[in-house]
Design a protein around this motif. Structure first.
Motif, PDB file in Angstrom:
ATOM      1  N   ARG A 195       0.845  -1.204   0.000  1.00 31.20           N
ATOM      2  CA  ARG A 195       0.000   0.000   0.000  1.00 31.20           C
ATOM      3  C   ARG A 195       0.883   1.258   0.000  1.00 31.20           C
ATOM      4  O   ARG A 195       0.580   2.245  -0.684  1.00 31.20           O
ATOM      5  N   GLU A 196       1.953   1.221   0.756  1.00 29.52           N
ATOM      6  CA  GLU A 196       2.881   2.354   0.801  1.00 29.52           C
ATOM      7  C   GLU A 196       3.546   2.560  -0.557  1.00 29.52           C
ATOM      8  O   GLU A 196       3.718   3.696  -1.020  1.00 29.52           O
ATOM      9  N   LYS A 199      -2.757 -11.018   0.465  1.00 28.32           N
ATOM     10  CA  LYS A 199      -2.518  -9.584   0.228  1.00 28.32           C
ATOM     11  C   LYS A 199      -3.567  -9.000  -0.717  1.00 28.32           C
ATOM     12  O   LYS A 199      -4.050  -7.872  -0.507  1.00 28.32           O
ATOM     13  N   LEU A 237      -6.060  -5.708  -0.242  1.00 27.51           N
ATOM     14  CA  LEU A 237      -5.772  -4.548  -1.086  1.00 27.51           C
ATOM     15  C   LEU A 237      -6.753  -4.416  -2.242  1.00 27.51           C
ATOM     16  O   LEU A 237      -6.422  -3.845  -3.286  1.00 27.51           O
ATOM     17  N   LEU A 259      -7.258  -1.122  -4.211  1.00 32.46           N
ATOM     18  CA  LEU A 259      -6.200  -0.528  -5.027  1.00 32.46           C
ATOM     19  C   LEU A 259      -6.182  -1.146  -6.423  1.00 32.46           C
ATOM     20  O   LEU A 259      -6.242  -2.368  -6.562  1.00 32.46           O
TER      21      LEU A 259
END
Length: 229
Positions: free
Chosen positions: A44-45, A65, A69, A72
Motif C-alpha cells: 500500500r505504501e 494480500k 488490497l 487498489l
C-alpha cells in the motif's frame, strides 16, 4: 518521504539512467515490485508512491494480500514456481504469469482462466544456467513449448523470463541477459517482453533489453523469511 517511496525514487533513477545509457526510452522498462514476505501495508505504501505492478512468488501469501488490497487498482504478477494443482487460483487472480515452464501448466492456466477476463499474459521461464535447483524450460526445448503455448486460447504469450546464476561480474551478467534476448528473438513469434534483472543487476538487464525488472530488496529492504505465512 517514506523509506519505500525514497527507494522507489532511487530505483527509478537507476532505471532511467540505465535506459538512457542504452539508447532506450525509460518508459520501455517496467518496474515490478517483488513483495514476497512483505506485508500488505508495504505494498500500500509503494502504491502511494506511484507503483502499480506487484510480483508475488508464493500463492497463498499473494491471495491474502490481494484480499487486503482490493481497493487498489494494482496489476498482479505471479513470478514463482507453479505447481499443477495451484493453477486455478493463479488463472483467476493474476494479470501476468512470468514463470510458465511446461505445457501442462500452460494448458491448465488457459482452461481455468475465467470467462470474460482478458487473456492471461504469460512469459516462459528459461533455465539459462542449467542449475538443477532452478525452475525453467531448457533452452533446447523452448521453441516447441513456445509454439504450443502461443496457440492456447486464453493466454497471451508475451515473452521470456529468466533468473540467471548470481554473479557480480558485469560481463557475465550481460552475457546471460543477451542470451535470453537472443532466444526470444530466435523464436520468430511476435513477443515484446523480457522479464529479467533484479536489484543487483538491473543495469545489465536493461542494457540487454529488459522490459520488466523484478525488484524486491532495493525497494523494501531485506526480506524476513520467517514472516512468511
Amino acid at each position: 518521504m517514506s523509506t519505500i517511496a525514497l527507494n522507489i525514487a532511487k530505483v527509478g533513477t537507476r532505471i532511467r539512467e540505465a535506459a538512457q545509457a542504452a539508447g532506450r526510452s525509460p518508459e520501455s522498462v517496467g518496474l515490478l515490485a517483488v513483495s514476497k514476505t512483505q506485508p500488505a501495508a508495504a505494498v500500500r505504501e509503494a502504491f502511494a508512491a506511484g507503483l502499480r505492478d506487484v510480483g508475488e512468488n508464493y500463492l497463498q501469501e499473494a491471495l491474502d494480500k490481494q484480499a487486503e488490497l482490493t481497493d487498489l487498482p494494482l496489476t498482479w504478477h505471479f513470478i514463482g514456481p507453479i505447481q499443477s494443482n495451484k493453477t486455478r487460483p493463479i488463472a483467476e487472480h493474476f494479470d501476468w504469469v512470468h514463470s510458465v515452464d511446461r505445457l501442462k501448466v500452460a494448458e491448465r492456466l488457459s482452461a481455468q482462466r475465467p470467462a470474460g477476463r482478458a487473456p492471461l499474459n504469460v512469459c516462459l521461464q528459461v533455465n539459462l544456467s542449467g542449475e538443477a535447483s532452478k525452475s525453467g524450460c531448457e533452452p533446447d526445448a523452448l521453441a516447441e513449448l513456445a509454439r504450443c503455448v502461443a496457440t492456447l486460447p486464453n493466454l497471451r504469450l508475451r515473452g521470456l523470463m529468466a533468473i540467471p546464476a548470481p554473479t557480480d561480474d558485469p560481463a557475465e551478467q550481460h552475457a546471460a541477459f543477451a542470451r535470453l534476448r537472443q532466444l526470444r528473438d530466435g523464436l520468430g513469434l511476435p513477443l515484446d517482453t523480457l522479464s529479467m534483472g533484479m536489484s543487483q543487476d538491473l543495469e545489465a538487464a536493461i542494457a540487454e533489453g529488459a522490459t520488466w525488472v523484478r525488484i524486491g530488496t532495493a525497494l523494501f529492504g531485506a526480506r524476513d523469511y520467517g514472516a512468511r505465512p
